[in-house]
Design an enzyme around this catalytic site. Structure first.
Site: not given
Ligand code: IVH
Length: 687
Positions: A113, A115, A117, A225, A316, A410, A413, A428, A434
């Protein structure tokens, strides 16, 4: 309508609207037009107002917000919200996969999946209804932000079908789609407000806002998720997505590769490598990839460490950074006088584009990172519009390097800069003298959403200023064709157009003029609110702090800014000169919102109209709550086509599936509602 009838109609409308909402925001396959949707929603709103005891907390009307949360209550999670163990190297992933294989018998399948942000959320549903939404907090206890979460359109308030567990939690990530984040910053820029630095922190701040209406306006989104319940009707994680989808959730799309399955480390690496390369094409930010063991029994076998499950790991991405030489620090002066330090860099390739300049934000940032001219610096690209400098490579610092001395005057000016308490930016104070501030204000004044002066752009403003022909926005109205003809590259026809454009702008409404004045924090929306409340400039100028903050959504900051603006004699003079030139400083009879029929709808007006002029049509759109936009995009709701509309535009509208409506359709849209385009001569004049 008696109560019973009202109850029935409310139930029916609620059901229909939830269904349309789902089709629009989750399936992206609407079956009715936005306009028809709005009619149904308005009807429901009205019924709920008339019968408040029948209003439901999960009514589709909650999507627009309105509920205020005084204090976010602490709530203990039924199932703790764990975190994932993170890794930054592919070796870690290989090791993890080997460990999993050793601990678990048989074939192992992995789910891959993105991740996301954003901000983690846990949402509880009981008997198919959303009852609670809670932040992660410390993993044990979070804060309840239900009213705010209800405004996120892709989160169902009522579930589809009846196959869902009676009581379950579903978890996911709320995030800021990049397009909506950029739009928010554009609005802030127009209002002279500081820009938000990154989508994630802004999403987090937005969710903690007490006013759910603000949350609704910002356009957050959510992807899910995992599902948690005592007894789930499936035993593999991957299947949870198809079930959640059937219940009405927006689940990640396998066709877009947002989610995939893999049988081995090669499959895992392919997915990681694909997204490492393509992540910048996503409409939201991700900071890595999550790998999970698919089978729940195998997950149980693997168990947990103290904080995180052994059956999942996050890879990451390294923030994409480049190292390059900082040649010089220069300073920009904005129209509000705000000073922004800019790093001028040795050009370097970063995430697909060449970067030459990066933001240094403010004096504190330079001091904190001890950034100096001649240093080699790390440059990163986040969701920000321009890249930022995140650190210095001290090993490469020249021996004769000296700490950077922030300017005290500035650069344009020479005025001594000021820094207000609690603010990060230097300013300024020479508002009146200006040059970039003056030109910036004039450029704002003529801009599309303000006076929208045809034939006049920033370059011409600069030329006019340099030739000594304008000193503020009011001077524009004194210009003659003869004045501007001597300017470089100014042809006869352009000069005529320019003067004509200026003349025509006198017809712009009071709310536009007010926005055009460029009072700090008075953006488009605030200008509308103030104009409609005070009705004319004299009442606004005389308004006290108390009177200002009594207006819906006007706070201390805006009130102080408005008062400060009118306290300055020079501003009062500009207003008087503009008034003498014939600009609108009061709401005309019949002006102001005549209905909300087009609330929030974006129109592109194109071609020649028979019954009304283009400007009249445009004014009518705004008076019914709609918005005029310049070009067709996926965000456009309607194209209002007159005769001779260009074939390219028509094709684009068709490609994007945007309804193309005629002048008569439009009149019907607003006229039918008794809001009177036809019967009110002042909106669209009799011809
Ligand atoms: S699973 C026990 N899947 O990442 C596992 N987390 O430390 C539960 N996050 O703050 C999380 N995308 O909110 C999972 N596809 C994804 C995710 C995801 C982002 C975030 C989650 C948490 C941090 C995990």
């Amino acid at each position: 309508m008696n109560t019973d009838e009202a109850r029935k109609r409310i139930q029916q409308l609620t059901k229909e609207l939830h269904q349309h909402n789902y089709r629009y925001y989750v399936l992206h396959d609407p079956s009715i037009s936005d306009y028809e949707f709005d009619l149904l929603l308005k009807e429901l709103e009205k019924l709920e107002e008339e019968h408040p005891h029948l209003a439901d907390p999960n009514s589709p009307t909650k999507r627009v917000g309105g509920d205020i949360t005084d204090k976010f209550e602490k709530v203990k999670h039924r199932f703790p919200m764990l975190s994932l163990s993170n890794s930054y190297s592919k070796e870690d992933i290989i090791e993890w996969e080997n460990r999993v294989k050793k601990q678990v018998e048989g074939q192992i399948e992995y789910v891959l999946e993105l991740k996301y942000d954003g901000v983690a959320i846990s949402i509880t549903y009981q008997n198919g209804e959303l009852v609670r939404a809670v932040t992660r907090g410390d993993g044990e206890t979070g804060e309840e932000i239900t009213a705010n979460v209800r405004t996120i359109r892709s989160i169902p308030l009522l579930l589809q079908g009846n196959e869902y567990p009676e009581d379950f939690d579903i978890r996911g990530e709320i995030f800021f789609p990049l397009e909506n984040f950029a739009a928010l910053n554009r609005r802030r820029e127009e209002a002279g407000e500081e820009l938000y630095a990154n989508p994630r922190n802004t999403a987090s701040g937005t969710l903690k806002n007490q006013d759910s209406r603000l949350v609704a306006e910002r356009g957050l989104d959510c992807l899910l998720y995992s599902v948690y319940a005592e007894n789930l009707p499936f035993d593999k994680h991957f299947e949870s997505f198809s079930h959640a989808k059937a219940w009405g959730f927006k689940a990640p799309d396998a066709d877009k590769k947002y989610i995939a399955k893999a049988m081995d480390i090669e499959g895992i690496m392919d997915f990681i490598n694909y997204w490492d390369e393509h992540r910048h094409t996503l409409p939201f930010e991700i900071d890595g990839i999550v790998i999970k063991v698919n089978d729940y029994n195998q997950q149980d076998e693997l168990g947990m460490t103290a904080k995180s499950p052994r059956w999942a790991i996050a890879y990451k991405f390294k923030a994409e950074a480049a190292l390059t030489r900082l040649n010089e620090i220069t300073y920009q002066v904005g129209r509000t006088g705000a000073i922004t330090p800019v790093a001028n860099l040795e050009p370097v390739l970063l995430a697909g584009t060449t970067v030459k300049r990066a933001s240094l934000h403010n004096a504190d940032q330079i001091e904190r990172l001890d950034i100096r001219e001649g240093d080699y610096v790390y440059v990163e690209k986040g969701g920000e519009i321009i890249p930022k400098v995140t650190g210095v490579e001290l090993g490469k610092r020249p021996a004769d390097s000296k700490p950077h001395a922030y300017i005290t005057e500035c650069p344009e000016c020479g005025s001594e800069l000021v820094r207000n308490e609690g603010e990060a930016q230097h300013y300024c104070p020479n508002t009146a003298g200006c040059p970039p501030q003056i030109m910036g204000r004039i450029e704002h004044f003529i801009s599309r959403k303000a006076m929208n002066i045809d034939g006049l752009g920033p370059e011409t403003v600069e030329q006019l200023w340099e030739a000594g022909l304008v000193e503020n926005s009011a001077s524009l109205y004194k210009l003659t064709k003869e004045d501007v003809l001597p300017l470089e590259r100014m042809a006869e026809r352009s000069a005529e157009k320019l003067v004509e454009g200026i003349e025509q702008s006198k017809a712009q409404s009071f709310e536009r003029v007010l926005f055009a004045l460029g009072i700090r924090y008075v953006g488009e929306t605030v200008a509308k609110k103030l104009a409609r409340h005070f009705k004319n400039i004299d009442a606004l100028r005389e308004a006290s702090h108390e009177e200002l903050v009594a207006v819906d959504e006007i706070g201390d900051r805006i009130a102080e800014s408005v008062i400060g603006y009118f306290e300055d004699e020079r501003n009062r003079q500009i207003v008087e000169n503009l008034r003498a030139s014939g600009l609108q400083f009061e709401i005309e009879e019949g002006e102001g919102p005549q209905s909300n029929a087009l609330e929030g709808k974006k129109f592109v007006v194109s071609g020649v109209f028979i019954k009304f002029s283009r400007n009249e049509i445009k004014a009518a759109i705004e008076q019914h709550g709609g918005q005029n936009v310049g070009s067709i995009s996926s965000k456009t709701d309607y194209v209002l086509a007159g005769e001779n509309m260009g074939p390219k535009k028509l094709q684009k509208a068709q490609d994007l599936n945007i309804p193309v409506i005629s002048e008569d359709d439009f009149i019907e849209m607003i006229g039918d509602r008794g809001s009177g385009i036809g019967d009110r001569g002042s909106v669209i004049g009799d011809r």
